[in-house]
Design a protein around this motif. Sequence first.
Motif, PDB file in Angstrom:
ATOM      1  N   SER A   2      43.006  40.941  38.199  1.00  0.00           N
ATOM      2  CA  SER A   2      41.985  39.905  38.148  1.00  0.00           C
ATOM      3  C   SER A   2      40.599  40.505  38.364  1.00  0.00           C
ATOM      4  O   SER A   2      40.449  41.632  38.861  1.00  0.00           O
ATOM      5  CB  SER A   2      42.252  38.851  39.226  1.00  0.00           C
ATOM      6  OG  SER A   2      42.106  39.411  40.513  1.00  0.00           O
ATOM      7  N   THR A   3      39.580  39.726  37.989  1.00  0.00           N
ATOM      8  CA  THR A   3      38.201  40.191  38.150  1.00  0.00           C
ATOM      9  C   THR A   3      37.866  40.421  39.620  1.00  0.00           C
ATOM     10  O   THR A   3      37.199  41.398  39.980  1.00  0.00           O
ATOM     11  CB  THR A   3      37.225  39.158  37.550  1.00  0.00           C
ATOM     12  OG1 THR A   3      37.546  38.937  36.173  1.00  0.00           O
ATOM     13  CG2 THR A   3      35.793  39.652  37.658  1.00  0.00           C
ATOM     14  N   LEU A   6      39.420  43.634  40.758  1.00  0.00           N
ATOM     15  CA  LEU A   6      38.689  44.768  40.195  1.00  0.00           C
ATOM     16  C   LEU A   6      37.411  45.040  40.987  1.00  0.00           C
ATOM     17  O   LEU A   6      37.108  46.198  41.318  1.00  0.00           O
ATOM     18  CB  LEU A   6      38.355  44.501  38.733  1.00  0.00           C
ATOM     19  CG  LEU A   6      37.505  45.571  38.022  1.00  0.00           C
ATOM     20  CD1 LEU A   6      38.216  46.911  38.028  1.00  0.00           C
ATOM     21  CD2 LEU A   6      37.165  45.137  36.598  1.00  0.00           C
ATOM     22  N   ILE A   7      36.667  43.979  41.300  1.00  0.00           N
ATOM     23  CA  ILE A   7      35.419  44.140  42.052  1.00  0.00           C
ATOM     24  C   ILE A   7      35.706  44.692  43.445  1.00  0.00           C
ATOM     25  O   ILE A   7      35.009  45.597  43.930  1.00  0.00           O
ATOM     26  CB  ILE A   7      34.668  42.800  42.144  1.00  0.00           C
ATOM     27  CG1 ILE A   7      34.178  42.376  40.751  1.00  0.00           C
ATOM     28  CG2 ILE A   7      33.485  42.907  43.106  1.00  0.00           C
ATOM     29  CD1 ILE A   7      33.537  41.004  40.721  1.00  0.00           C
TER      30      ILE A   7
END
Length: 227
Positions: A2-3, A6-7
């Motif tokens: 998921s974003t 990732l962040i």
Amino acid sequence: MSTVELILRLLLAFTTLLLLTRLMGRKEISQMTFFNFVSAISVGTIGASLAIDSTLSVRNGIIALLGWSVFTVLLGYLDLKSKPIREVMNGQPIILIKDGKIEKNALKKARLDLDALRVLLRKKNAFAVAEVDMAVFEIDGTVSVLKYQQNRTATKRDTGTPPIRKVYPAPTTLIADGRKIEHNLKELGITEQWLDARLADSGVQDIKNVYYAEVQEDGKLHVDCSE
């Protein structure tokens, strides 16, 4: 992945790499020897995998980074303590020019051609091989050049010029972007009254008009006003 994950991985990888790089020391950046080059590539690869490779768990990524960093620090310690280990890891300096003569076998050993040698010499302001008494290819890939005495820049001792009387240990910034650097003023023992008087002598009425100002070793103030 998921974003959000990732962040979080990017932030974790960046923070971990920054901390470990500080731990491993400035030599990893300032002096790129064979060992430092391999170490930097490996740490960077592991960090990138930790950031974007979803098949690598965060735990294993951090363990890998910590393990490689410990390995690097340990070898760095051995590098300081043992000359044979230092020579194996980093190699030795190679004399490329000796007594004004190019050492052809040394060039082959360093994998340099004549054009590459001349480029390295020009970076040291030696535009003619005939000026060079000795040139050494250092372990970090740079070249140290010793010119013949008649080709060296004359020093004040050579010309008989007396050295300047040093008032301050080194040129120091006092004003940047129209603001006084208070801790530099305090460290040098310079009062604001002295600074204002020197600015007035330079025709400056408002400190906000000063882009940059530094005091020289001899006590003179260099002022660069913004347009």
